[in-house]
Design a protein around this motif. Structure first.
Motif, PDB file in Angstrom:
ATOM      1  N   VAL A   1      70.101  84.306  17.423  1.00  0.00           N
ATOM      2  CA  VAL A   1      70.349  85.657  18.152  1.00  0.00           C
ATOM      3  C   VAL A   1      71.786  85.819  18.032  1.00  0.00           C
ATOM      4  O   VAL A   1      72.172  87.129  17.759  1.00  0.00           O
TER       5      VAL A   1
ATOM      6  N   THR B   1      56.283  85.564  25.295  1.00  0.00           N
ATOM      7  CA  THR B   1      56.591  86.192  26.740  1.00  0.00           C
ATOM      8  C   THR B   1      55.329  85.903  27.551  1.00  0.00           C
ATOM      9  O   THR B   1      54.220  85.090  26.996  1.00  0.00           O
TER      10      THR B   1
ATOM     11  N   ALA C   1      56.937  89.381  21.272  1.00  0.00           N
ATOM     12  CA  ALA C   1      57.920  90.189  21.317  1.00  0.00           C
ATOM     13  C   ALA C   1      58.958  90.073  20.217  1.00  0.00           C
ATOM     14  O   ALA C   1      59.144  89.027  19.891  1.00  0.00           O
TER      15      ALA C   1
ATOM     16  N   GLY D   1      63.077  90.309  19.429  1.00  0.00           N
ATOM     17  CA  GLY D   1      64.034  90.595  20.141  1.00  0.00           C
ATOM     18  C   GLY D   1      65.417  90.221  19.346  1.00  0.00           C
ATOM     19  O   GLY D   1      65.198  89.918  18.190  1.00  0.00           O
ATOM     20  N   CYS D   2      66.552  90.824  20.050  1.00  0.00           N
ATOM     21  CA  CYS D   2      67.787  90.482  19.329  1.00  0.00           C
ATOM     22  C   CYS D   2      68.892  90.720  20.430  1.00  0.00           C
ATOM     23  O   CYS D   2      68.666  91.055  21.410  1.00  0.00           O
TER      24      CYS D   2
ATOM     25  N   ILE E   1      65.242  91.995  28.592  1.00  0.00           N
ATOM     26  CA  ILE E   1      64.551  90.993  29.111  1.00  0.00           C
ATOM     27  C   ILE E   1      65.367  90.104  29.643  1.00  0.00           C
ATOM     28  O   ILE E   1      66.312  89.682  28.946  1.00  0.00           O
TER      29      ILE E   1
ATOM     30  N   ALA F   1      60.788  81.801  27.191  1.00  0.00           N
ATOM     31  CA  ALA F   1      61.844  82.853  27.348  1.00  0.00           C
ATOM     32  C   ALA F   1      62.945  82.737  28.020  1.00  0.00           C
ATOM     33  O   ALA F   1      64.186  82.979  27.730  1.00  0.00           O
TER      34      ALA F   1
ATOM     35  N   LEU G   1      68.027  89.730  26.338  1.00  0.00           N
ATOM     36  CA  LEU G   1      67.691  90.172  25.061  1.00  0.00           C
ATOM     37  C   LEU G   1      67.104  91.541  25.166  1.00  0.00           C
ATOM     38  O   LEU G   1      66.566  92.116  25.817  1.00  0.00           O
TER      39      LEU G   1
ATOM     40  N   THR H   1      64.696  93.767  23.778  1.00  0.00           N
ATOM     41  CA  THR H   1      63.465  93.568  23.031  1.00  0.00           C
ATOM     42  C   THR H   1      62.336  94.794  23.136  1.00  0.00           C
ATOM     43  O   THR H   1      62.650  95.784  23.841  1.00  0.00           O
ATOM     44  N   THR H   2      61.285  94.488  22.256  1.00  0.00           N
ATOM     45  CA  THR H   2      60.203  95.285  22.482  1.00  0.00           C
ATOM     46  C   THR H   2      58.796  94.846  22.027  1.00  0.00           C
ATOM     47  O   THR H   2      59.116  93.737  21.354  1.00  0.00           O
TER      48      THR H   2
END
Length: 211
Positions: A24, A34, A39, A41-42, A68, A129, A140, A142-143
């Motif tokens: 990351v 999660t 999800a 994330g970056c 998050i 997480a 993070l 996230t989506t």
């Protein structure tokens, strides 16, 4: 080609968590579990990684992202929360809720809706997480992992490897975590507004609206 880590859902291996955090930090896009579903994330400030996530999901610049967070102290850094709301969040986090608040100046403008300075925030109730967030020391971006044309999140890690191994840098297999996303509550108005009913119990907010 994405790396693939099998991480124990209850006792995450520190060595793998550290390696995931490094990916990351180096601008990578990850898939991770999660307490609701898998999800994408970056890192918050990584513009190219955010654009890769937009491409994977085919999102326009109006689609909201979520931060998050590890705990409430992170939330207060990125969202404007009064004392009453803080007590509410304390009672409901960690948990399966995303709360939309007015963003602070710590949130990069490119993460926000073009006409609305608001950001979704949540604290997950899952060891993987939270361990990753603790190692990163920051939230993070996230989506939910919902692919274009699908109505439910992708939750089969074999399918993730088949479809997304060339699009992301890491897939974390933390076992089954369901396919029901968070309940989303907009807290920017005078009264909370339920934007999406998901895993989190929305009855507290719907009761307030019906009263």
């Amino acid at each position: 080609m994405a790396q693939y880590f099998e991480i124990h859902p209850d006792n995450p291996q520190p060595r793998l968590i550290n390696r995931a955090a490094d990916i990351v930090r180096n601008g990578g896009v990850i898939i991770y579990p999660t307490d609701t579903c898998y999800a994408l994330g970056c890192q918050i400030g990584e513009k190219s990684a955010m654009e890769r996530i937009r491409q994977i999901r085919r999102l326009d610049d109006k689609h909201p992202f979520t931060l998050i967070c590890r705990d409430l102290s992170d939330i207060s850094t990125y969202a404007r929360i009064d004392n009453q709301d803080y007590r509410l969040l304390k009672s409901l986090t960690p948990g399966a809720y995303t709360f939309v608040y007015e963003a602070t100046k710590q949130v990069p403008r490119r993460l926000l809706h073009p006409k609305r300075r608001a950001i979704g925030i949540r604290v997950p109730d899952t060891p993987i997480a939270r361990a990753l967030l603790g190692e990163l020391g920051q939230p993070l971006l996230t989506t939910t992992l919902i692919l274009p044309g699908d109505t439910q999140p992708l939750n089969d890690t074999y399918e993730m490897r088949e479809q997304l191994a060339h699009c992301v840098d890491l897939i974390i297999d933390g076992g089954h975590c369901g396919n029901l996303p968070t309940t989303v509550i907009d807290m920017t108005g005078d009264m909370p507004q339920v934007l999406r009913i998901g895993k989190g119990d929305a009855s507290l907010f719907t009761a307030a609206l019906d009263a």
